[in-house]
Design a protein around this motif. Structure first.
Motif, mmCIF file in Angstrom:
data_model
loop_
_atom_site.group_PDB
_atom_site.id
_atom_site.type_symbol
_atom_site.label_atom_id
_atom_site.label_comp_id
_atom_site.label_asym_id
_atom_site.label_seq_id
_atom_site.Cartn_x
_atom_site.Cartn_y
_atom_site.Cartn_z
ATOM 1 N N GLY A 301 0.797 -1.223 0.000
ATOM 2 C CA GLY A 301 0.000 0.000 0.000
ATOM 3 C C GLY A 301 0.829 1.271 0.000
ATOM 4 O O GLY A 301 0.364 2.324 -0.415
ATOM 5 N N GLY A 302 2.047 1.188 0.503
ATOM 6 C CA GLY A 302 2.941 2.338 0.484
ATOM 7 C C GLY A 302 2.612 3.387 1.526
ATOM 8 O O GLY A 302 2.003 3.105 2.565
ATOM 9 N N LEU A 303 3.010 4.605 1.235
ATOM 10 C CA LEU A 303 2.972 5.693 2.207
ATOM 11 C C LEU A 303 1.595 5.886 2.823
ATOM 12 O O LEU A 303 1.457 6.049 4.041
ATOM 13 C CB LEU A 303 3.435 6.988 1.531
ATOM 14 C CG LEU A 303 3.542 8.217 2.444
ATOM 15 C CD1 LEU A 303 4.687 8.045 3.432
ATOM 16 C CD2 LEU A 303 3.752 9.475 1.610
ATOM 17 N N HIS A 304 0.542 5.895 2.001
ATOM 18 C CA HIS A 304 -0.787 6.214 2.514
ATOM 19 C C HIS A 304 -1.351 5.115 3.402
ATOM 20 O O HIS A 304 -2.283 5.366 4.174
ATOM 21 C CB HIS A 304 -1.749 6.468 1.353
ATOM 22 C CG HIS A 304 -1.325 7.592 0.472
ATOM 23 N ND1 HIS A 304 -1.020 8.835 0.960
ATOM 24 C CD2 HIS A 304 -1.140 7.660 -0.870
ATOM 25 C CE1 HIS A 304 -0.666 9.625 -0.044
ATOM 26 N NE2 HIS A 304 -0.721 8.935 -1.158
ATOM 27 N N SER A 305 -0.802 3.918 3.300
ATOM 28 C CA SER A 305 -1.310 2.803 4.092
ATOM 29 C C SER A 305 -0.510 2.576 5.369
ATOM 30 O O SER A 305 -0.846 1.679 6.151
ATOM 31 C CB SER A 305 -1.300 1.519 3.256
ATOM 32 O OG SER A 305 -2.150 1.636 2.142
ATOM 33 N N LEU A 315 7.175 -0.322 18.991
ATOM 34 C CA LEU A 315 7.202 0.230 17.641
ATOM 35 C C LEU A 315 6.940 -0.873 16.626
ATOM 36 O O LEU A 315 7.265 -2.039 16.859
ATOM 37 C CB LEU A 315 8.584 0.856 17.346
ATOM 38 C CG LEU A 315 9.099 1.940 18.280
ATOM 39 C CD1 LEU A 315 10.537 2.300 17.925
ATOM 40 C CD2 LEU A 315 8.216 3.173 18.231
ATOM 41 N N LEU A 316 6.357 -0.491 15.489
ATOM 42 C CA LEU A 316 6.213 -1.383 14.343
ATOM 43 C C LEU A 316 7.344 -1.105 13.361
ATOM 44 O O LEU A 316 7.643 0.049 13.058
ATOM 45 C CB LEU A 316 4.875 -1.163 13.638
ATOM 46 C CG LEU A 316 3.596 -1.595 14.343
ATOM 47 C CD1 LEU A 316 2.391 -1.194 13.494
ATOM 48 C CD2 LEU A 316 3.579 -3.081 14.605
ATOM 49 N N LEU A 317 7.924 -2.178 12.813
ATOM 50 C CA LEU A 317 9.064 -2.052 11.904
ATOM 51 C C LEU A 317 8.756 -2.723 10.573
ATOM 52 O O LEU A 317 8.005 -3.697 10.504
ATOM 53 C CB LEU A 317 10.303 -2.724 12.504
ATOM 54 C CG LEU A 317 11.134 -1.992 13.567
ATOM 55 C CD1 LEU A 317 10.317 -1.599 14.775
ATOM 56 C CD2 LEU A 317 12.312 -2.878 14.002
ATOM 57 N N GLY A 322 4.434 -1.924 6.694
ATOM 58 C CA GLY A 322 4.203 -1.755 5.266
ATOM 59 C C GLY A 322 5.148 -0.779 4.614
ATOM 60 O O GLY A 322 4.738 0.039 3.797
ATOM 61 N N THR A 323 6.445 -0.870 4.922
ATOM 62 C CA THR A 323 7.415 0.104 4.402
ATOM 63 C C THR A 323 7.962 -0.264 3.026
ATOM 64 O O THR A 323 8.836 0.441 2.514
ATOM 65 C CB THR A 323 8.602 0.252 5.377
ATOM 66 O OG1 THR A 323 9.232 -1.026 5.563
ATOM 67 C CG2 THR A 323 8.145 0.795 6.726
ATOM 68 N N LEU A 324 7.485 -1.330 2.415
ATOM 69 C CA LEU A 324 7.997 -1.731 1.100
ATOM 70 C C LEU A 324 7.750 -0.645 0.055
ATOM 71 O O LEU A 324 6.694 -0.019 0.034
ATOM 72 C CB LEU A 324 7.319 -3.030 0.657
ATOM 73 C CG LEU A 324 7.719 -3.594 -0.707
ATOM 74 C CD1 LEU A 324 7.904 -5.102 -0.613
ATOM 75 C CD2 LEU A 324 6.646 -3.295 -1.761
ATOM 76 N N ASN A 325 8.743 -0.418 -0.797
ATOM 77 C CA ASN A 325 8.619 0.525 -1.914
ATOM 78 C C ASN A 325 8.226 -0.277 -3.146
ATOM 79 O O ASN A 325 9.071 -0.870 -3.817
ATOM 80 C CB ASN A 325 9.950 1.252 -2.146
ATOM 81 C CG ASN A 325 9.860 2.262 -3.284
ATOM 82 O OD1 ASN A 325 8.897 2.282 -4.056
ATOM 83 N ND2 ASN A 325 10.863 3.110 -3.388
ATOM 84 N N PHE A 326 6.906 -0.292 -3.443
ATOM 85 C CA PHE A 326 6.441 -1.158 -4.518
ATOM 86 C C PHE A 326 6.848 -0.634 -5.886
ATOM 87 O O PHE A 326 6.886 -1.393 -6.856
ATOM 88 C CB PHE A 326 4.921 -1.328 -4.444
ATOM 89 C CG PHE A 326 4.429 -2.534 -5.185
ATOM 90 C CD1 PHE A 326 4.789 -3.804 -4.772
ATOM 91 C CD2 PHE A 326 3.634 -2.414 -6.298
ATOM 92 C CE1 PHE A 326 4.355 -4.927 -5.452
ATOM 93 C CE2 PHE A 326 3.189 -3.539 -6.998
ATOM 94 C CZ PHE A 326 3.554 -4.796 -6.566
ATOM 95 N N ALA A 327 7.158 0.639 -5.982
ATOM 96 C CA ALA A 327 7.644 1.168 -7.259
ATOM 97 C C ALA A 327 8.967 0.518 -7.652
ATOM 98 O O ALA A 327 9.287 0.401 -8.831
ATOM 99 C CB ALA A 327 7.802 2.682 -7.175
ATOM 100 N N LYS A 328 9.731 0.099 -6.659
ATOM 101 C CA LYS A 328 10.991 -0.599 -6.914
ATOM 102 C C LYS A 328 10.848 -2.119 -6.799
ATOM 103 O O LYS A 328 11.792 -2.841 -7.091
ATOM 104 C CB LYS A 328 12.055 -0.139 -5.906
ATOM 105 C CG LYS A 328 12.534 1.291 -6.089
ATOM 106 C CD LYS A 328 13.651 1.608 -5.102
ATOM 107 C CE LYS A 328 14.258 2.986 -5.356
ATOM 108 N NZ LYS A 328 15.369 3.285 -4.414
ATOM 109 N N ILE A 329 9.695 -2.572 -6.323
ATOM 110 C CA ILE A 329 9.490 -3.975 -5.962
ATOM 111 C C ILE A 329 10.579 -4.405 -4.981
ATOM 112 O O ILE A 329 11.152 -5.496 -5.076
ATOM 113 C CB ILE A 329 9.457 -4.920 -7.176
ATOM 114 C CG1 ILE A 329 8.804 -4.268 -8.381
ATOM 115 C CG2 ILE A 329 8.703 -6.207 -6.830
ATOM 116 C CD1 ILE A 329 8.787 -5.136 -9.626
ATOM 117 N N LYS A 330 10.859 -3.564 -4.019
ATOM 118 C CA LYS A 330 11.919 -3.831 -3.039
ATOM 119 C C LYS A 330 11.465 -3.370 -1.662
ATOM 120 O O LYS A 330 10.925 -2.269 -1.513
ATOM 121 C CB LYS A 330 13.212 -3.104 -3.408
ATOM 122 C CG LYS A 330 13.854 -3.578 -4.695
ATOM 123 C CD LYS A 330 15.124 -2.795 -4.994
ATOM 124 C CE LYS A 330 15.722 -3.242 -6.317
ATOM 125 N NZ LYS A 330 14.835 -2.972 -7.464
#
Length: 543
Positions: A301-305, A315-317, A322-330
């Motif tokens: 979902g990226g930043l907005h999610s 803390l959540l890590l 949901g810190t994955l950068n899907f634009a990079k698929i990384k």
């Protein structure tokens, strides 16, 4: 047992946090006790990722990683990006016409599982206690703050009664607890609900990612070649495929299927089997031998999610948030950075006299002031564009956004429909006919699960819990042809007939590879995945 910091999950985020905590303690000449618990039988056993790895976070965490022997051995040499028109035709996309986030110069093709094993060695060398085979099953809450976790009981039968092998769970108490369970973490989900961390965020969106490792003939192996594709076979879903030429005459191949698909007859596993038959992919796999299989949900979902990532006592890590950068698929480098930022936030608090149990809101500020936030902000529209405009036109939009405007277009796209709410009624959709496996490139689910080395202690409570046992038949089967039969990549859910020829749901929990797709995609949200006994699940060698 009491620690200053307990970390749940020995993935890239959790191990990076552990290392950074001890680095900060050494720099400040402070004593710090840090523990990492991992539900897999060993570190790396449950780690599955593509993976093309961007070393940015590793360069910051351990600048001398090359000297220390980090398992980054195959630099990317070339990117091939395709649009698959159909089962036979493909069009190669020029680099200038692809989003720049898909270019991988300076990156490495790695095994994320082996990277985590190496990171664990570095953490233990700094004094971190790591306990694999122990599942964090419950939260310890005192006065509204997280005070640690409870390790699940071992040796309990299906009715919850102790067996001869019974070992009671253990409380691990901490001033701060960091949750790095990966996508759709069992405790992370509870924390988001209990502390209402997602009140100001969009619904998280997910995909299921498949991966196989193949031994291939030498003349078909090109170390460092990265192949990405979009289009066929995903006519009823968005997503894309990948094939990476890694070391030791192996290639990894996989398909990512977004879980917002609408047709309940879609079977992501079968889509992956079809994908391998395309000539572009087949040319590298023909004559090879499949050696490993796995699947895992991906938070995309990226930043907005992103939920609020701090709460009293913890803390959540990483992918738990949901810190994955899907634009990079990384997501490995972003997970690592989130872990490092979490560690720095906790260290600053503890070394300044904090006794624990506070809501460390400085974590959000530290993230916002880092390159992690800059990356996620520039990619904020990527997933929503694909969902709204489809793979082709969404890809065109993202190429313009990333290449011309650097991800800074002055508007934002939103996707507010949860993935589980996207299914259409079965009566509105056409069943999909999938070819039988040829056992050369395509295979069935059970033989695939065998290659994941999955095992659970059979006499234990089922870790796939139904809120209402009648719903799979009265609701899911009646309205959606019970999609659990198809979206599960391990054949866990079956509709069978009872002694009166009435349909009933059978749960083969022994097969579960811990992908979490059922917890996400079930249209009635009736399935809750909870952690089984520690050490259960897949045992991935080098995924």
């Amino acid at each position: 047992m009491e620690y200053d910091v307990v970390i749940v999950g020995a993935g890239p985020a959790g191990l990076s946090a552990a290392i950074r905590l001890m680095q900060r303690a050494q720099a400040a000449a402070q004593e710090l006790s840090v523990c990492v618990v991992e539900k897999g039988s060993e570190v790396g056993a449950h780690i599955l990722s593509g993976a093309v790895f961007e070393p940015r976070a590793l360069n910051e965490l351990l600048p001398d990683w090359q000297t220390l022997g980090a398992p980054l051995k195959t630099p990317v040499t070339h990117d091939d990006i395709y649009w698959f028109n159909n089962a036979e035709q493909a069009r190669k996309i020029p680099g200038i016409a692809a989003p720049k986030t898909m270019h991988n110069s300076g990156n490495f093709i790695i095994s994320a599982a082996n990277l985590c094993r190496w990171l664990a060695e570095q953490a233990e060398g700094l004094g971190v206690d790591i306990f694999p085979g122990f599942a964090a099953s419950e939260l310890l809450i005192n006065d509204g703050a997280v005070a640690g976790i409870i390790i699940g009981d071992m040796g309990v039968d299906r009715q919850g009664q102790p067996k001869d092998s019974y070992t009671p769970g253990m409380e691990l108490k901490a001033k701060y607890t960091l949750f790095a369970e990966g996508c759709r973490g069992h405790l992370g989900k509870q924390l988001i609900n209990q502390f209402k961390l997602d009140l100001d965020s969009a619904p998280q969106h997910y995909a299921i990612g498949f991966k196989e490792i193949w031994d291939v003939p030498a003349d078909q192996h090109h170390p460092g070649l990265v192949v990405h594709s979009a289009g066929w076979p995903l006519n009823d879903a968005s997503g894309g495929g990948y094939l990476y030429h890694s070391e030791d005459q192996q290639v990894v191949v996989g398909l990512i299927v977004d879980l917002n698909y609408q047709n309940p007859y879609l079977n992501p596993f079968e889509e992956f089997q079809r994908y391998k038959q395309h000539p572009v992919i087949r040319q590298y796999l023909s004559g090879g031998k499949r050696v490993t299989y796995g699947a895992r949900a991906i938070a995309k979902g990226g930043l907005h999610s992103l939920p609020k990532m701090s709460f009293k006592g913890g803390l959540l890590l990483g992918c738990n948030a949901g810190t994955l950068n899907f634009a990079k698929i990384k997501g490995n480098h972003t997970a690592m950075k989130s872990g490092m930022l979490a560690a720095e936030t906790v260290a600053d608090a503890l070394f300044n006299g904090d006794l624990g149990g506070e809501d460390l809101t400085a974590y959000a500020s530290n993230i916002k002031n880092s390159w992690l936030y800059t990356e996620l902000y520039s990619a904020r529209n990527f997933g929503a564009a694909i969902h709204k405009f489809g793979s082709f036109f969404g890809g065109v939009y993202n190429t313009l956004d990333q290449n011309l405007f650097q991800g800074k277009l002055p508007f934002t796209l939103h996707d507010t429909t949860p993935d589980h709410a996207c299914l259409k009624l079965a009566s509105e959709c056409q069943p999909i006919s999938y070819p039988k496996p040829d056992n050369q490139l395509s295979f069935d689910r059970l033989s695939s699960v065998y290659l994941s080395n999955t095992n659970h202690e059979e006499e234990q409570p089922c870790h796939l819990r139904l809120k209402d046992a009648s719903i799979p038949i009265t609701f899911n089967l009646a309205k959606y042809a019970e999609p659990a039969q198809r979206y599960c990549p391990a054949g866990v859910y079956e509709i069978i007939e009872d002694e009166h020829a009435n349909p009933k749901l059978q749960i083969n929990a022994q097969n579960c590879i811990h992908c979490k797709t059922c917890d996400i995609k079930d249209p009635s949200q009736n399935i809750t995945w909870v952690t089984p006994e520690g050490g259960g699940g897949p045992n991935y060698p080098n995924m």
